[in-house]
Design a protein around this motif. Structure first.
Motif, PDB file in Angstrom:
ATOM      1  N   ILE A  37       0.847  -1.188   0.000  1.00 37.97           N
ATOM      2  CA  ILE A  37       0.000   0.000   0.000  1.00 37.97           C
ATOM      3  C   ILE A  37       0.882   1.237   0.000  1.00 37.97           C
ATOM      4  O   ILE A  37       2.053   1.182   0.371  1.00 37.97           O
ATOM      5  CB  ILE A  37      -0.951   0.031   1.215  1.00 37.97           C
ATOM      6  CG1 ILE A  37      -0.142   0.097   2.522  1.00 37.97           C
ATOM      7  CG2 ILE A  37      -1.879  -1.175   1.210  1.00 37.97           C
ATOM      8  CD1 ILE A  37      -1.003   0.273   3.746  1.00 37.97           C
ATOM      9  N   GLN A  38       0.301   2.342  -0.431  1.00 38.45           N
ATOM     10  CA  GLN A  38       1.019   3.614  -0.458  1.00 38.45           C
ATOM     11  C   GLN A  38       0.419   4.507   0.607  1.00 38.45           C
ATOM     12  O   GLN A  38      -0.798   4.711   0.672  1.00 38.45           O
ATOM     13  CB  GLN A  38       0.883   4.275  -1.832  1.00 38.45           C
ATOM     14  CG  GLN A  38       1.860   5.399  -2.081  1.00 38.45           C
ATOM     15  CD  GLN A  38       3.285   4.901  -2.321  1.00 38.45           C
ATOM     16  OE1 GLN A  38       3.483   3.737  -2.664  1.00 38.45           O
ATOM     17  NE2 GLN A  38       4.259   5.766  -2.139  1.00 38.45           N
TER      18      GLN A  38
ATOM     19  N   ALA B 269       5.897   3.565   0.644  1.00 33.88           N
ATOM     20  CA  ALA B 269       5.372   2.249   0.283  1.00 33.88           C
ATOM     21  C   ALA B 269       5.510   1.310   1.479  1.00 33.88           C
ATOM     22  O   ALA B 269       6.546   1.271   2.144  1.00 33.88           O
ATOM     23  CB  ALA B 269       6.125   1.690  -0.917  1.00 33.88           C
ATOM     24  N   ILE B 270       4.439   0.557   1.743  1.00 32.14           N
ATOM     25  CA  ILE B 270       4.406  -0.328   2.908  1.00 32.14           C
ATOM     26  C   ILE B 270       3.952  -1.706   2.463  1.00 32.14           C
ATOM     27  O   ILE B 270       2.932  -1.845   1.780  1.00 32.14           O
ATOM     28  CB  ILE B 270       3.453   0.212   3.987  1.00 32.14           C
ATOM     29  CG1 ILE B 270       3.890   1.611   4.424  1.00 32.14           C
ATOM     30  CG2 ILE B 270       3.390  -0.725   5.185  1.00 32.14           C
ATOM     31  CD1 ILE B 270       2.887   2.322   5.296  1.00 32.14           C
ATOM     32  N   GLU B 271       4.671  -2.725   2.855  1.00 31.55           N
ATOM     33  CA  GLU B 271       4.287  -4.103   2.594  1.00 31.55           C
ATOM     34  C   GLU B 271       3.609  -4.657   3.851  1.00 31.55           C
ATOM     35  O   GLU B 271       4.175  -4.597   4.941  1.00 31.55           O
ATOM     36  CB  GLU B 271       5.515  -4.939   2.245  1.00 31.55           C
ATOM     37  CG  GLU B 271       5.188  -6.375   1.857  1.00 31.55           C
ATOM     38  CD  GLU B 271       6.439  -7.158   1.509  1.00 31.55           C
ATOM     39  OE1 GLU B 271       6.691  -7.389   0.315  1.00 31.55           O
ATOM     40  OE2 GLU B 271       7.179  -7.510   2.459  1.00 31.55           O
ATOM     41  N   VAL B 272       2.400  -5.186   3.683  1.00 30.38           N
ATOM     42  CA  VAL B 272       1.594  -5.662   4.807  1.00 30.38           C
ATOM     43  C   VAL B 272       1.336  -7.148   4.659  1.00 30.38           C
ATOM     44  O   VAL B 272       0.969  -7.618   3.575  1.00 30.38           O
ATOM     45  CB  VAL B 272       0.253  -4.900   4.882  1.00 30.38           C
ATOM     46  CG1 VAL B 272      -0.557  -5.371   6.092  1.00 30.38           C
ATOM     47  CG2 VAL B 272       0.480  -3.402   4.947  1.00 30.38           C
TER      48      VAL B 272
ATOM     49  N   SER C 274       5.629  -0.861  14.844  1.00 33.79           N
ATOM     50  CA  SER C 274       4.649  -0.333  13.895  1.00 33.79           C
ATOM     51  C   SER C 274       3.810  -1.436  13.284  1.00 33.79           C
ATOM     52  O   SER C 274       4.311  -2.516  12.956  1.00 33.79           O
ATOM     53  CB  SER C 274       5.363   0.443  12.782  1.00 33.79           C
ATOM     54  OG  SER C 274       6.102   1.517  13.308  1.00 33.79           O
ATOM     55  N   TYR C 275       2.522  -1.143  13.113  1.00 31.46           N
ATOM     56  CA  TYR C 275       1.559  -2.083  12.534  1.00 31.46           C
ATOM     57  C   TYR C 275       0.572  -1.309  11.665  1.00 31.46           C
ATOM     58  O   TYR C 275       0.421  -0.090  11.793  1.00 31.46           O
ATOM     59  CB  TYR C 275       0.761  -2.810  13.627  1.00 31.46           C
ATOM     60  CG  TYR C 275       1.578  -3.758  14.472  1.00 31.46           C
ATOM     61  CD1 TYR C 275       1.640  -5.122  14.169  1.00 31.46           C
ATOM     62  CD2 TYR C 275       2.286  -3.305  15.579  1.00 31.46           C
ATOM     63  CE1 TYR C 275       2.377  -5.997  14.949  1.00 31.46           C
ATOM     64  CE2 TYR C 275       3.039  -4.172  16.359  1.00 31.46           C
ATOM     65  CZ  TYR C 275       3.063  -5.522  16.034  1.00 31.46           C
ATOM     66  OH  TYR C 275       3.812  -6.384  16.803  1.00 31.46           O
ATOM     67  N   LEU C 276      -0.120  -2.046  10.818  1.00 28.35           N
ATOM     68  CA  LEU C 276      -1.316  -1.519  10.169  1.00 28.35           C
ATOM     69  C   LEU C 276      -2.494  -1.925  11.034  1.00 28.35           C
ATOM     70  O   LEU C 276      -2.656  -3.105  11.371  1.00 28.35           O
ATOM     71  CB  LEU C 276      -1.477  -2.084   8.758  1.00 28.35           C
ATOM     72  CG  LEU C 276      -2.714  -1.568   8.000  1.00 28.35           C
ATOM     73  CD1 LEU C 276      -2.577  -0.088   7.662  1.00 28.35           C
ATOM     74  CD2 LEU C 276      -2.960  -2.380   6.729  1.00 28.35           C
TER      75      LEU C 276
ATOM     76  N   LEU D   5      -4.486  -5.919  14.192  1.00 28.83           N
ATOM     77  CA  LEU D   5      -3.174  -5.426  13.773  1.00 28.83           C
ATOM     78  C   LEU D   5      -2.576  -6.345  12.720  1.00 28.83           C
ATOM     79  O   LEU D   5      -2.778  -7.569  12.756  1.00 28.83           O
ATOM     80  CB  LEU D   5      -2.220  -5.359  14.964  1.00 28.83           C
ATOM     81  CG  LEU D   5      -2.618  -4.450  16.133  1.00 28.83           C
ATOM     82  CD1 LEU D   5      -1.596  -4.567  17.256  1.00 28.83           C
ATOM     83  CD2 LEU D   5      -2.759  -3.009  15.679  1.00 28.83           C
ATOM     84  N   TYR D   6      -1.821  -5.754  11.797  1.00 30.43           N
ATOM     85  CA  TYR D   6      -1.113  -6.517  10.769  1.00 30.43           C
ATOM     86  C   TYR D   6       0.358  -6.097  10.770  1.00 30.43           C
ATOM     87  O   TYR D   6       0.670  -4.897  10.816  1.00 30.43           O
ATOM     88  CB  TYR D   6      -1.712  -6.260   9.387  1.00 30.43           C
ATOM     89  CG  TYR D   6      -3.117  -6.770   9.219  1.00 30.43           C
ATOM     90  CD1 TYR D   6      -3.370  -8.075   8.805  1.00 30.43           C
ATOM     91  CD2 TYR D   6      -4.204  -5.941   9.484  1.00 30.43           C
ATOM     92  CE1 TYR D   6      -4.668  -8.549   8.647  1.00 30.43           C
ATOM     93  CE2 TYR D   6      -5.505  -6.404   9.339  1.00 30.43           C
ATOM     94  CZ  TYR D   6      -5.724  -7.712   8.918  1.00 30.43           C
ATOM     95  OH  TYR D   6      -7.011  -8.177   8.779  1.00 30.43           O
ATOM     96  N   ASN D   7       1.233  -7.074  10.705  1.00 31.12           N
ATOM     97  CA  ASN D   7       2.658  -6.776  10.584  1.00 31.12           C
ATOM     98  C   ASN D   7       2.928  -6.071   9.259  1.00 31.12           C
ATOM     99  O   ASN D   7       2.282  -6.367   8.237  1.00 31.12           O
ATOM    100  CB  ASN D   7       3.470  -8.066  10.656  1.00 31.12           C
ATOM    101  CG  ASN D   7       3.493  -8.641  12.060  1.00 31.12           C
ATOM    102  OD1 ASN D   7       4.026  -8.037  12.977  1.00 31.12           O
ATOM    103  ND2 ASN D   7       2.902  -9.818  12.234  1.00 31.12           N
ATOM    104  N   LEU D   8       3.884  -5.159   9.277  1.00 30.95           N
ATOM    105  CA  LEU D   8       4.204  -4.414   8.061  1.00 30.95           C
ATOM    106  C   LEU D   8       5.708  -4.224   7.942  1.00 30.95           C
ATOM    107  O   LEU D   8       6.466  -4.407   8.893  1.00 30.95           O
ATOM    108  CB  LEU D   8       3.466  -3.074   8.025  1.00 30.95           C
ATOM    109  CG  LEU D   8       3.648  -2.096   9.176  1.00 30.95           C
ATOM    110  CD1 LEU D   8       4.980  -1.365   9.111  1.00 30.95           C
ATOM    111  CD2 LEU D   8       2.513  -1.072   9.195  1.00 30.95           C
TER     112      LEU D   8
END
Length: 260
Positions: free
Chosen positions: A5-6, A11-14, A230-232, A251-254
């Motif tokens: 996601i942006q 840019a972040i990978e989740v 940090s998480y999403l 929560l999702y790891n990112l």
């Protein structure tokens, strides 16, 4: 499953395959956590004469239950500033986005007098210069007893007013905590942390910059396996036109990728 996601030119990978559910299930058993001097939730079948809405009773083809609960006292819930204002505001109208960058911080409340409190300096240290959209506070020690704790008349830990003010001034929009309230159980109705976070001085007339879109989520439980960082955050509510709703924060790891 990995997704990119942006977010604000970053840019972040989740990792969507490993959600970390930090909500507490609502049950009608004695294992349900309770705050604010109420009884446990009630989940029971509808009864019309001899008809019972329960398949195991042999009188219905469906399970058809009524549920009686209080979002503030019976488990994980998300509330808007309508929780403390004279004018009505609903969480369903206040929370319109559901994904946020969040920082999980673990804090052991400090003893001040007879109270255990979370201080500004602890929050500042936990954030370590970061300015996330949401903060998730896990208090220490982090025992499984939180999942079924009876909080009434126990004077649980709470946020000091300047800690809540620091969170607001840091630009954090969403505050999540594993306590029944950000404020002291018996505080003479002052609600200092709630008011500081939402920027509400007068509950009858809101400030022009009162934080209508900000939320407080209480009575979460963050498993010990989740490391600080940090998480999403996916913050989901039921669509209640009420000041608060039961909620399911996940929560999702990112991983942060190279900025564009």
């Amino acid at each position: 499953m990995l997704a990119t996601i942006q977010h604000k030119n970053q840019a972040i990978e989740v990792d969507l395959s490993k959600p970390i559910d930090i909500s507490i299930p609502l049950t009608n058993t004695d294992e349900n956590p309770i705050a604010w001097y109420i009884e446990k939730p009630v989940i029971e079948p509808v009864i019309f004469g001899d008809w019972i809405g329960k398949v195991s009773e042999g009188r219905s083809s469906t399970n058809f239950n009524n549920i009686f609960f209080n979002p503030h006292g019976h488990g994980t819930h998300t509330e808007c500033l309508g929780h403390i204002t004279r004018e009505f505001y609903s969480i369903n109208q206040s929370l319109k986005q559901f994904f946020f960058l969040a920082e999980l911080v673990s804090i052991q409340p400090e003893l001040q007098g007879e109270d255990l409190v979370i201080t500004k300096s602890q929050i500042e240290k936990g954030l370590n210069g970061k300015n996330p959209e949401a903060i998730v506070i896990r208090t220490l020690p982090n025992r499984n007893a939180k999942l079924s704790k009876k909080y009434s008349n126990t004077n649980p830990p709470y946020l000091k007013e300047d800690a809540a003010l620091f969170i607001r001034e840091s630009g954090i929009q969403h505050l999540l905590i594993d306590l029944p309230s950000v404020d002291k159980e018996y505080d003479e109705g002052k609600l200092l942390a709630h008011k500081a976070f939402w920027n509400v001085n007068d509950v009858t007339v809101l400030n022009a910059d009162a934080r209508l879109e900000s939320t407080i989520t209480e009575m979460i439980f963050v498993p010990n396996e989740a490391e600080d960082g940090s998480y999403l955050l996916n913050l989901q509510i039921a669509s209640f036109e009420n000041d608060a709703s039961p909620s399911k924060p996940v929560l999702y790891n990112l991983r942060f990728l190279n900025a564009k």
